[in-house]
Structures are given as structure tokens and as C-alpha cells.
Design a protein around this motif. Structure first.
Motif, PDB file in Angstrom:
ATOM      1  N   PHE A 123       0.847  -1.181   0.000  1.00  0.00           N
ATOM      2  CA  PHE A 123       0.000   0.000   0.000  1.00  0.00           C
ATOM      3  C   PHE A 123       0.889   1.241   0.000  1.00  0.00           C
ATOM      4  O   PHE A 123       1.855   1.312   0.770  1.00  0.00           O
ATOM      5  N   ASP A 124       0.555   2.195  -0.835  1.00  0.00           N
ATOM      6  CA  ASP A 124       1.343   3.420  -0.931  1.00  0.00           C
ATOM      7  C   ASP A 124       0.749   4.530  -0.077  1.00  0.00           C
ATOM      8  O   ASP A 124       1.431   5.136   0.749  1.00  0.00           O
ATOM      9  N   THR A 125      -0.533   4.832  -0.281  1.00  0.00           N
ATOM     10  CA  THR A 125      -1.221   5.847   0.518  1.00  0.00           C
ATOM     11  C   THR A 125      -2.547   5.288   1.021  1.00  0.00           C
ATOM     12  O   THR A 125      -3.166   4.437   0.377  1.00  0.00           O
ATOM     13  N   VAL A 126      -2.978   5.795   2.172  1.00  0.00           N
ATOM     14  CA  VAL A 126      -4.251   5.394   2.780  1.00  0.00           C
ATOM     15  C   VAL A 126      -4.990   6.654   3.218  1.00  0.00           C
ATOM     16  O   VAL A 126      -4.486   7.415   4.052  1.00  0.00           O
ATOM     17  N   ASP A 127      -6.151   6.884   2.639  1.00  0.00           N
ATOM     18  CA  ASP A 127      -7.002   8.007   3.032  1.00  0.00           C
ATOM     19  C   ASP A 127      -8.197   7.452   3.795  1.00  0.00           C
ATOM     20  O   ASP A 127      -8.992   6.674   3.250  1.00  0.00           O
ATOM     21  N   LEU A 128      -8.317   7.860   5.050  1.00  0.00           N
ATOM     22  CA  LEU A 128      -9.395   7.371   5.918  1.00  0.00           C
ATOM     23  C   LEU A 128     -10.378   8.498   6.217  1.00  0.00           C
ATOM     24  O   LEU A 128      -9.991   9.652   6.372  1.00  0.00           O
ATOM     25  N   LYS A 129     -11.639   8.131   6.314  1.00  0.00           N
ATOM     26  CA  LYS A 129     -12.675   9.075   6.717  1.00  0.00           C
ATOM     27  C   LYS A 129     -13.560   8.410   7.756  1.00  0.00           C
ATOM     28  O   LYS A 129     -14.106   7.330   7.522  1.00  0.00           O
ATOM     29  N   PHE A 130     -13.690   9.057   8.901  1.00  0.00           N
ATOM     30  CA  PHE A 130     -14.511   8.557   9.996  1.00  0.00           C
ATOM     31  C   PHE A 130     -15.700   9.496  10.199  1.00  0.00           C
ATOM     32  O   PHE A 130     -15.517  10.697  10.408  1.00  0.00           O
ATOM     33  N   SER A 131     -16.883   8.943  10.163  1.00  0.00           N
ATOM     34  CA  SER A 131     -18.086   9.683  10.527  1.00  0.00           C
ATOM     35  C   SER A 131     -18.576   9.113  11.852  1.00  0.00           C
ATOM     36  O   SER A 131     -19.258   8.077  11.895  1.00  0.00           O
ATOM     37  N   LEU A 132     -18.181   9.764  12.936  1.00  0.00           N
ATOM     38  CA  LEU A 132     -18.478   9.258  14.277  1.00  0.00           C
ATOM     39  C   LEU A 132     -19.925   9.546  14.647  1.00  0.00           C
ATOM     40  O   LEU A 132     -20.405  10.674  14.497  1.00  0.00           O
ATOM     41  N   GLY A 133     -20.610   8.535  15.134  1.00  0.00           N
ATOM     42  CA  GLY A 133     -22.000   8.692  15.539  1.00  0.00           C
ATOM     43  C   GLY A 133     -22.272   8.029  16.867  1.00  0.00           C
ATOM     44  O   GLY A 133     -21.463   7.246  17.375  1.00  0.00           O
ATOM     45  N   GLU A 134     -23.430   8.301  17.423  1.00  0.00           N
ATOM     46  CA  GLU A 134     -23.792   7.732  18.717  1.00  0.00           C
ATOM     47  C   GLU A 134     -24.280   6.295  18.594  1.00  0.00           C
ATOM     48  O   GLU A 134     -24.194   5.529  19.561  1.00  0.00           O
ATOM     49  N   GLU A 135     -24.782   5.912  17.454  1.00  0.00           N
ATOM     50  CA  GLU A 135     -25.252   4.546  17.254  1.00  0.00           C
ATOM     51  C   GLU A 135     -24.228   3.705  16.491  1.00  0.00           C
ATOM     52  O   GLU A 135     -24.010   2.539  16.806  1.00  0.00           O
ATOM     53  N   LYS A 136     -23.595   4.298  15.491  1.00  0.00           N
ATOM     54  CA  LYS A 136     -22.638   3.579  14.664  1.00  0.00           C
ATOM     55  C   LYS A 136     -21.656   4.564  14.064  1.00  0.00           C
ATOM     56  O   LYS A 136     -21.878   5.779  14.063  1.00  0.00           O
ATOM     57  N   THR A 137     -20.545   4.049  13.577  1.00  0.00           N
ATOM     58  CA  THR A 137     -19.525   4.853  12.917  1.00  0.00           C
ATOM     59  C   THR A 137     -19.270   4.275  11.532  1.00  0.00           C
ATOM     60  O   THR A 137     -19.125   3.056  11.383  1.00  0.00           O
ATOM     61  N   ILE A 138     -19.241   5.148  10.541  1.00  0.00           N
ATOM     62  CA  ILE A 138     -18.955   4.741   9.172  1.00  0.00           C
ATOM     63  C   ILE A 138     -17.494   5.059   8.862  1.00  0.00           C
ATOM     64  O   ILE A 138     -17.046   6.200   9.058  1.00  0.00           O
ATOM     65  N   VAL A 139     -16.760   4.064   8.398  1.00  0.00           N
ATOM     66  CA  VAL A 139     -15.351   4.230   8.064  1.00  0.00           C
ATOM     67  C   VAL A 139     -15.179   4.005   6.566  1.00  0.00           C
ATOM     68  O   VAL A 139     -15.554   2.950   6.040  1.00  0.00           O
ATOM     69  N   SER A 140     -14.625   4.988   5.886  1.00  0.00           N
ATOM     70  CA  SER A 140     -14.336   4.878   4.455  1.00  0.00           C
ATOM     71  C   SER A 140     -12.821   4.912   4.273  1.00  0.00           C
ATOM     72  O   SER A 140     -12.150   5.802   4.803  1.00  0.00           O
ATOM     73  N   SER A 141     -12.295   3.953   3.532  1.00  0.00           N
ATOM     74  CA  SER A 141     -10.864   3.926   3.255  1.00  0.00           C
ATOM     75  C   SER A 141     -10.640   3.945   1.754  1.00  0.00           C
ATOM     76  O   SER A 141     -11.365   3.300   0.994  1.00  0.00           O
ATOM     77  N   LYS A 142      -9.631   4.699   1.336  1.00  0.00           N
ATOM     78  CA  LYS A 142      -9.221   4.773  -0.065  1.00  0.00           C
ATOM     79  C   LYS A 142      -7.737   4.466  -0.109  1.00  0.00           C
ATOM     80  O   LYS A 142      -6.917   5.248   0.382  1.00  0.00           O
ATOM     81  N   ILE A 143      -7.378   3.320  -0.668  1.00  0.00           N
ATOM     82  CA  ILE A 143      -6.023   2.798  -0.575  1.00  0.00           C
ATOM     83  C   ILE A 143      -5.411   2.682  -1.973  1.00  0.00           C
ATOM     84  O   ILE A 143      -6.030   2.124  -2.884  1.00  0.00           O
ATOM     85  N   SER A 144      -4.206   3.222  -2.108  1.00  0.00           N
ATOM     86  CA  SER A 144      -3.451   3.057  -3.348  1.00  0.00           C
ATOM     87  C   SER A 144      -2.638   1.767  -3.233  1.00  0.00           C
ATOM     88  O   SER A 144      -1.769   1.644  -2.358  1.00  0.00           O
ATOM     89  N   VAL A 145      -2.931   0.794  -4.095  1.00  0.00           N
ATOM     90  CA  VAL A 145      -2.362  -0.557  -4.000  1.00  0.00           C
ATOM     91  C   VAL A 145      -1.463  -0.818  -5.209  1.00  0.00           C
ATOM     92  O   VAL A 145      -1.781  -0.410  -6.329  1.00  0.00           O
ATOM     93  N   TYR A 146      -0.354  -1.487  -4.964  1.00  0.00           N
ATOM     94  CA  TYR A 146       0.478  -1.942  -6.080  1.00  0.00           C
ATOM     95  C   TYR A 146       1.036  -3.323  -5.765  1.00  0.00           C
ATOM     96  O   TYR A 146       1.336  -3.633  -4.608  1.00  0.00           O
ATOM     97  N   PRO A 147       1.186  -4.183  -6.784  1.00  0.00           N
ATOM     98  CA  PRO A 147       1.669  -5.546  -6.547  1.00  0.00           C
ATOM     99  C   PRO A 147       3.175  -5.574  -6.335  1.00  0.00           C
ATOM    100  O   PRO A 147       3.912  -4.738  -6.872  1.00  0.00           O
TER     101      PRO A 147
END
Length: 490
Positions: A112-136
Motif C-alpha cells: 500500500f502506498d497511501t491510505v485516506d481514511l474518513k470517519f463519521s463518528l456517531g452515537e449509534e454507529k460509525t462509518i469508516v471509508s478507506s481509499k487505498i493506493s495498492v500496487y503488486p
């Protein structure tokens, strides 16, 4: 490292342990208990273990509460319940412990080269979005990409903006496998749902009292999002955190704060960027109602570094010694090892309900309050010395552990043993070297030497292990035995 919890005959641990420095109260974990039980016995009885490099970080602090856990044992053994997900493959509820062998190590098929994370914190649940630059690792390879994941609800997975069909991936309770990923570079985006309020495992992202907090060492990041959760996967991270501003006015993560602002609905956000590659076990996030003691440090090259120690408001007056200790450690590391701090900001968070002791996350160290707070009315000389040592230890990890880390968990002594030695030298220079040496050798004679003569003896880098954090403790005490023995004969 993070913590040590061992079975013992007393309800809590004293302030002295295997590598402790200051207290004369003996550590009440008997060697008979440790040696009589095998690793399988330990796992069978669900003794949850973790590590800190020194006793100043090791001892358990009973004065915390964890949301959703009513009893100590419930908190230690409970796992997160999540809704069923598509294509779920049934597995046994209790996995058979698997022994990991050094000889079986293989390089990852993908990096993995770069990892962009986004957290939407909530009282019931949290949504996590990840955007990963991948190379073999090998261009044109055809290996599947296996991602670790635990207690996650998969919302979506896309490659280069295209949603994957069901036959293009396989999901089970432990892994997300991309069957035929692209043979070249690609962008992987994954959205998951997690329940920090119900996470009583103290790994990954959990909510305790009114704060969100993370603990990812050794394998906690897989409870945040699907990822290759191993230390030889190093990437540059950015992290965007969104939360209710009234409930969580402070939003912290690794690196430098590059953007912040308000959102609709009383929410706000902060974006953090860590320009240096790191393994995922060093990722950290804290959100809550905290206040900071601020100071600055001028590095030897003339850069100005902002220092912040975050605590609940009522504890802020007790952080003066911790700030002194941090600045002393930064100056000492420059003078003795030539190592200059490499970011514009260094954060320490001290909360009473952090159960890990202390953790060296890159630029965002998290501590239990007991290892940071001190006031002349209640603290002893030993307390001040312990805080000096543990603040120094976690700061020294910035280079020996963070910028230079281990390839696999068999190399834990690379970072922990060396950093223990560095913090012991620091404490010796700040206080009495003779007293410090006597205390270190005394602990080794009491605890390590008898162990070396028993069934728990092992090399610094063992050939196999079952539990990562059990291994760490054994590596630390063995390595320090070797180092101090050599020094004593010089």
C-alpha cells in the motif's frame, strides 16, 4: 508497546514490575503461575495479555469505566456483535490457536502506498471509508489480495471506482479476499460500519465514557477497516474525522493538522496528514471533550514544534511535570542520539479510562492518566521518576519503533528492547545512574534469571509464537537481560 495483563494473586498490580524502576513494593505475579500454565491453558482461560516495555507502563489501573461493560471479566472477553453480511461464511465461534512460525514468513503480494481514511463518528454507529493506493510486489502477478477484518459490516467495495460483483470477492468473519485484483496499480475503496460503543475488546476504535479512542497494536486495525494488518505494510496516511461538535470538540489523529472547519447539523471536521510511512498498528484517533497544556520546543535545526498534552479539564493542572519530561526527552534524544523530532506537532492524550497503559502511536501518544498526572500534594519522588521514564520511552519510539519499525512480530525486540535501553539511559542521565542500574539489575535477578532457568526460556527472536503480545513481554525481558549483563561486565 501497549499493555500487560497477567493472572495474579492480587486484584491489582503494584507499581513495580519486571523492568520497573522506583517502587519497593514487589510485583505480585508469581513465576509459578506463569510457568505452570501452557500457552494453550492461557488461551483456554481467556487471559488477555498485552505489553508495555517497562513496568511504568505495565501495571493495570483499576480506576476506569468502559461503556457497555458491567464487569471486568465481561469487558475482557466480550466481542462486538454485528449484523449479518452478504456471503457470510460460517466459522467456529472459537478458533483453534494457531502457532506462527518464523520460517513461514513470506513477503506480501501487494503493498500500500497511501491510505485516506474518513470517519463519521456517531452515537449509534460509525462509518469508516478507506481509499487505498495498492500496487503488486511483482508487476503482472495474479495473486488474490487478502485483507484482515474482524467485527466489521461491509457496506461497499470498489476498485478504480467500479463496484465489485459478489463473485469478485469472498467475505468471511476474518477476511475479505479480492479474487482477481488488477495486475498493476489500482485504487481500492472500502466502506464499513463499526460499533465503537459496543466494542469491549479494547482493540480498534472503541468508545469509553465520553471519548472515542483507538488501540491498534498489535492487530487492532482490522477492527476498524479491512486491511493487510501486518507491520511490513507501510503507507502514508491522511485521516478526516467528522463528529458532533458539542459532544466531541477535540478531534485528533496522527501527523499534522492540515484542515478543520464546521459542517451542517452542528458537526465539524478535522483533517490530519502524516507525511511519513508507518504500519497500521501506529494509527491513532481520539475524539472527545479535552483541554490541553500547550508549550513549544525548538529543535536543533531551528524548527518550532508545538507540544500539547490533552486531558479532561480537571486534570490539566497536574500535567506540568509531564510537559517537562517531554521537553527533556526531546532535548536528550538530540544530544545523545542525534535524533530530531520530524513533525510540527506532538500530542499526548491522557485519559483515566485508557486501559493500555501507554501507546507510542506516531505523534499521538495515548496514556492512562496514572502515567501522566502528578501534583506535589499527592505524588511521590517515585511517581515523578516513573512519569519521566514513560514519557521518555514513548517519545523515543518516534524513531526506534515508528520511523524504524519491525518487519514482522518476531522482530519486536528491534523496537522494544532498544527503546527500553534508551529510556533507561535517559532516566539514568536525568537522575542517579547508580541507583537506576541497581534497580534494573535487581528486577532482572528476581524475575528474569529464574525464568531463564525454567520452561519459559527462549532466544531473543523465537522460532514461533501463538499470541503476539505474550511474545513481546518475553522478548523484552530476555533482551534486557542480555544488554545489562554485557554492561555490568564492561
Amino acid at each position: 508497546m501497549a499493555r500487560l495483563i497477567l493472572p495474579c494473586k492480587t486484584p491489582t498490580l503494584s507499581k513495580t514490575c519486571f523492568l520497573g524502576l522506583v517502587s519497593s513494593t514487589p510485583f505480585q505475579v508469581t513465576r509459578r503461575v506463569a510457568c505452570r500454565h501452557s500457552f494453550n491453558d492461557i488461551l483456554k482461560h481467556r487471559w488477555i495479555v498485552g505489553f508495555e516495555a517497562t513496568q511504568r507502563r505495565n501495571y493495570r489501573v483499576p480506576s476506569y469505566t468502559l461503556s457497555g461493560a458491567k464487569k471486568f471479566n465481561q469487558r475482557l472477553i466480550c466481542s462486538v456483535a454485528t449484523e449479518p453480511v452478504p456471503k457470510q461464511v460460517e466459522e467456529p465461534s472459537m478458533e483453534t490457536p494457531k502457532e506462527i512460525f518464523l520460517k513461514d514468513y513470506k513477503q506480501p503480494d501487494f503493498y500500500f502506498d497511501t491510505v485516506d481514511l474518513k470517519f463519521s463518528l456517531g452515537e449509534e454507529k460509525t462509518i469508516v471509508s478507506s481509499k487505498i493506493s495498492v500496487y503488486p510486489r511483482v508487476e503482472g502477478g495474479s495473486s488474490p489480495l487478502v485483507l484482515d477484518g474482524q467485527d466489521l459490516k461491509l457496506i461497499s467495495v470498489t476498485i478504480d471506482g467500479k463496484a465489485l460483483k459478489e463473485e469478485e470477492y469472498c467475505l468471511n468473519p476474518r477476511h475479505l479476499t479480492l479474487v482477481s485484483p488488477p495486475s498493476g496499480r489500482f485504487t481500492l475503496e472500502i466502506v464499513t460500519e463499526i460499533l465503537p460503543q459496543k466494542n469491549t475488546s479494547l482493540e480498534g476504535l472503541y468508545k469509553s465514557s465520553s471519548n472515542f479512542c483507538t488501540q491498534c497494536e498489535a492487530e487492532g486495525f482490522r477492527k476498524i477497516t479491512f486491511y493487510q494488518d501486518r507491520p511490513d505494510i507501510m503507507a502514508k496516511y491522511t485521516c478526516r474525522i467528522e463528529a458532533d461538535k458539542s459532544l466531541y470538540p477535540v478531534l485528533l489523529s496522527n501527523g499534522n493538522l492540515i484542515e478543520q472547519g464546521d459542517l451542517q447539523g452542528g458537526r465539524h471536521y478535522a483533517v490530519w496528514e502524516d507525511p511519513f510511512k508507518k504500519p497500521c498498528y501506529l494509527f491513532a484517533l481520539v475524539a472527545g471533550q479535552l483541554e490541553s497544556r500547550d508549550d513549544t520546543f525548538i529543535t536543533r535545526s531551528g524548527r518550532k514544534v508545538l507540544l500539547k498534552i490533552w486531558t479532561p479539564a480537571q486534570d490539566l493542572p497536574k500535567t506540568a511535570h509531564a510537559m517537562y519530561s517531554l521537553k527533556a526527552a526531546m532535548k536528550w534524544d538530540e544530544d545523545v542520539f542525534g535524533l530530531e523530532y520530524d513533525l510540527d506537532l506532538f500530542n499526548i492524550v491522557a485519559v483515566p479510562d485508557f486501559n493500555m497503559g501507554a501507546m507510542e502511536n506516531k505523534s499521538l501518544n495515548i496514556f492512562n492518566s496514572k502515567l501522566v498526572l502528578a501534583s506535589p500534594e499527592t505524588a511521590s519522588d517515585g511517581d515523578y521518576a516513573a512519569i519521566l521514564g514513560v514519557i521518555g520511552h514513548e517519545y523515543f519510539h518516534n524513531w526506534t519503533g515508528n520511523r524504524v519499525t519491525c518487519r514482522d512480530w518476531f522482530q519486536l525486540s528491534l523496537k522494544e528492547g532498544l527503546t527500553v535501553f534508551r529510556d533507561q539511559e535517559f532516566s539514568s542521565d536525568m537522575g542517579s545512574r547508580t541507583v537506576k542500574r541497581i534497580a534494573d539489575v535487581s528486577k532482572l535477578r528476581i524475575y528474569q534469571y529464574p525464568q531463564d532457568a525454567g520452561p519459559m526460556a527462549h532466544p531473543v527472536r523465537p522460532h514461533s509464537y501463538i499470541k503476539v503480545l505474550i511474545l513481546l513481554f518475553l522478548l523484552i525481558v530476555t533482551l534486557m537481560d542480555r544488554l545489562l549483563s554485557k554492561l555490568l561486565h564492561q
